[in-house]
Design a protein around this motif. Structure first.
Motif, PDB file in Angstrom:
ATOM      1  N   GLN A 369       0.837  -1.196   0.000  1.00  0.00           N
ATOM      2  CA  GLN A 369       0.000   0.000   0.000  1.00  0.00           C
ATOM      3  C   GLN A 369       0.876   1.251   0.000  1.00  0.00           C
ATOM      4  O   GLN A 369       1.941   1.282   0.608  1.00  0.00           O
ATOM      5  CB  GLN A 369      -0.901   0.017   1.235  1.00  0.00           C
ATOM      6  CG  GLN A 369      -1.796  -1.207   1.366  1.00  0.00           C
ATOM      7  CD  GLN A 369      -2.914  -1.228   0.363  1.00  0.00           C
ATOM      8  OE1 GLN A 369      -3.494  -0.191   0.064  1.00  0.00           O
ATOM      9  NE2 GLN A 369      -3.243  -2.410  -0.142  1.00  0.00           N
ATOM     10  N   ARG A 370       0.388   2.272  -0.672  1.00  0.00           N
ATOM     11  CA  ARG A 370       1.093   3.557  -0.699  1.00  0.00           C
ATOM     12  C   ARG A 370       0.063   4.672  -0.723  1.00  0.00           C
ATOM     13  O   ARG A 370      -0.959   4.583  -1.409  1.00  0.00           O
ATOM     14  CB  ARG A 370       1.991   3.609  -1.933  1.00  0.00           C
ATOM     15  CG  ARG A 370       2.644   4.959  -2.230  1.00  0.00           C
ATOM     16  CD  ARG A 370       1.907   5.697  -3.346  1.00  0.00           C
ATOM     17  NE  ARG A 370       2.596   6.908  -3.792  1.00  0.00           N
ATOM     18  CZ  ARG A 370       2.048   7.810  -4.610  1.00  0.00           C
ATOM     19  NH1 ARG A 370       0.830   7.638  -5.088  1.00  0.00           N
ATOM     20  NH2 ARG A 370       2.720   8.881  -4.959  1.00  0.00           N
ATOM     21  N   LYS A 371       0.294   5.732   0.026  1.00  0.00           N
ATOM     22  CA  LYS A 371      -0.601   6.878   0.045  1.00  0.00           C
ATOM     23  C   LYS A 371       0.042   8.028  -0.703  1.00  0.00           C
ATOM     24  O   LYS A 371       1.199   8.383  -0.467  1.00  0.00           O
ATOM     25  CB  LYS A 371      -0.903   7.295   1.487  1.00  0.00           C
ATOM     26  CG  LYS A 371      -1.985   8.370   1.611  1.00  0.00           C
ATOM     27  CD  LYS A 371      -3.316   7.877   1.107  1.00  0.00           C
ATOM     28  CE  LYS A 371      -4.393   8.970   1.248  1.00  0.00           C
ATOM     29  NZ  LYS A 371      -5.675   8.544   0.622  1.00  0.00           N
ATOM     30  N   GLY A 372      -0.690   8.611  -1.645  1.00  0.00           N
ATOM     31  CA  GLY A 372      -0.145   9.699  -2.443  1.00  0.00           C
ATOM     32  C   GLY A 372      -0.088  11.014  -1.689  1.00  0.00           C
ATOM     33  O   GLY A 372      -0.464  11.111  -0.514  1.00  0.00           O
ATOM     34  N   ILE A 373       0.358  12.044  -2.389  1.00  0.00           N
ATOM     35  CA  ILE A 373       0.462  13.385  -1.805  1.00  0.00           C
ATOM     36  C   ILE A 373      -0.936  13.908  -1.475  1.00  0.00           C
ATOM     37  O   ILE A 373      -1.843  13.858  -2.306  1.00  0.00           O
ATOM     38  CB  ILE A 373       1.187  14.337  -2.773  1.00  0.00           C
ATOM     39  CG1 ILE A 373       2.646  13.905  -2.933  1.00  0.00           C
ATOM     40  CG2 ILE A 373       1.102  15.782  -2.297  1.00  0.00           C
ATOM     41  CD1 ILE A 373       3.395  14.660  -4.002  1.00  0.00           C
TER      42      ILE A 373
END
Length: 483
Positions: A369-373
């Motif tokens: 999982q990755r959260k954007g700006i």
């Protein structure tokens, strides 16, 4: 020594790196520019193709359809902009309606779902601004649009979080076989790796030809584009193609995930693999052809034009896999359209081959999982006010056209594989992509880059070395400094 060296930090290389980061491997990405997404990946239409025009059984067909199916879940996992808006292929001649049927059958053979033939009235019911000359259309509901910068950067960040090292401004000069794998000579020194993955875009043929007797040849195919202001974004909701030709899918009219309207590309085979110039003839051609689909396009709302290069291999298909006479050397070669769509599938496919070759096991602690700006415009007024109270930088607007705040730019710089240049900030936050094309926000963005990177202001660059934005200080500043 690395287990794997991926050469090329475009969408294909970053997708491969992200998939490799699932395994217990020491992996690096060598990229000759200062950032990911700096070559072909930065200049394309951002289309997620349905997969109806590639030849059945080809790598293009397989990777396109698989990549298309992966994109919605990937966008949720990695938090990048994607919309499944559907696409139309237009036919203007009743005598050619049979070609639409053939295209539909080809798509169905490739596994594309939901394809439907429409008459002219049905097509205009979906897209009211279509030309009255449209006699029929092929509708593909699984077509989509994506931010190519967002996709590539998301892959790179997630790969980095999972242990992949990025070696920027590292240009490969020579590759040769050694007992342990490969010795890669670069402008910054030598790199040893047990396996090499060649994802070098228009230069992938040259790298393959250094180690294999099976020679390939890539032609740079230039595509020119026009980007229109967001006020023109309502001219089309779906991606509108014309009947494809031997040179590609033709000039399209498409919305972008950010609300603009895009026209293009042209298709010109050129000898210079660095030539991304636009021409008045090319832009006039694409605007005239686009007007065949949507007659009343507001040309006066064009805010910029640009060109990108596609890596067209003579065999007209993706070259994927291990070179027969170069064990441990894997190619992702000839990745042209639908390369952006196919990238996640290519990453999955090649990473699996490399892991099997090296006997690598999957990690138990892979973070997928990755959260954007954070975009304050997507918050409620109350949420935004709370954010600004906790971090006043989110209340300071730097780019007025796109309403980008200082907080977003700082985040873009501090993130894994963060921005190191004006273009790096632009690709991550859209600061400078609006109507004024960075006319207002550039000085403030330079100040933030200089402060965050701890570099002299004269060292801040637009992108690669040699593109420094400032050349000196004015007399008053030098006087104040006592010089």
């Amino acid at each position: 020594m690395y287990d794997v060296l991926v050469i090329g930090g475009g969408v294909t290389g970053c997708s491969i790196a992200r998939e490799l980061s699932r395994y217990r491997l020491k992996t690096a990405v060598a990229e000759r520019e200062e950032d990911v997404c700096s070559g072909t990946s930065k200049a394309n239409s951002g289309i997620v193709h349905a997969g109806f025009d590639a030849e059945p059984g080809s790598q293009k067909a397989r990777m396109n359809v698989r990549g298309n199916r992966m994109m919605p879940q990937l966008a949720r996992e990695l938090d990048f902009a994607f919309r499944q808006n559907g696409s139309l292929v237009l036919c203007f001649d009743r005598k050619q309606l049979g070609q639409l049927q053939a295209l539909k059958e080809k798509g169905e053979a490739n596994g594309v779902e939901g394809l439907k033939l429409l008459n002219g009235e049905e097509a205009r019911a979906l897209e009211p601004k279509l030309s009255g000359a449209v006699e029929g259309a092929l509708y593909a509901p699984t077509g989509g649009i994506v931010c190519p910068f967002g996709l590539t950067i998301a892959m790179a960040e997630n790969a980095a979080v999972n242990g992949v090292e990025f070696l920027f401004e590292t240009e490969v000069l020579e590759i040769r076989r050694i007992d342990a794998g490969y010795l890669v000579r670069t402008n910054t020194g030598e790199i040893e790796a047990r396996a090499v993955v060649n994802a070098a875009g228009v230069y992938a043929d040259a790298l393959n030809n250094m180690v294999s007797e099976r020679k390939y040849h890539i032609t740079a195919r230039r595509g020119q584009y026009c980007l229109l202001d967001k006020k023109a974004g309502t001219a089309a909701d779906r991606t509108i193609f014309q009947m494809p030709t031997a040179m590609g899918k033709g000039v399209l009219v498409t919305p972008t995930v950010h609300g603009n309207l895009m026209l293009g590309p042209t298709a010109e085979d050129i000898p210079d693999k660095e030539d991304i110039s636009t021409t008045s003839e090319g832009l006039e051609t694409l605007q005239s052809k686009a007007a065949l689909s949507v007659p009343d396009l507001p040309r006066n709302m064009t805010i910029t034009s640009f060109a990108g290069l596609r890596a067209h291999e003579d065999g007209d298909d993706f070259i994927l896999g291990e070179a027969e006479d170069a064990p441990g050397f894997f190619n992702a070669l000839g990745i042209e359209s639908p390369g952006l769509t196919s990238a996640p599938a290519i990453g999955e496919y090649l990473a699996g081959m490399v892991a099997e070759k090296l006997g690598a096991e999957k990690k138990e602690d892979f973070a997928g999982q990755r959260k954007g700006i954070l975009n304050p415009q997507e918050l409620t007024v109350e949420e935004r006010n709370t954010l600004i109270r906790s971090n006043p930088a989110y209340g300071s607007i730097v780019c007025r056209c796109e309403m980008v705040t200082e907080g977003e730019i700082v985040d873009a710089i501090r993130r894994p594989v963060g921005a190191r240049s004006l273009d790096g900030v632009k690709r991550r936050t859209r600061a400078g992509m609006g109507r004024c094309q960075a006319g207002f926000c550039t000085p403030r963005t330079i100040e933030i880059l200089q402060r965050e990177l701890g570099e002299p202001d004269l060292a801040v660059r637009k992108n690669r070395a040699g593109s420094e934005l400032l050349t000196g200080k004015d007399k008053e500043e030098l006087k104040e400094a006592g010089r």
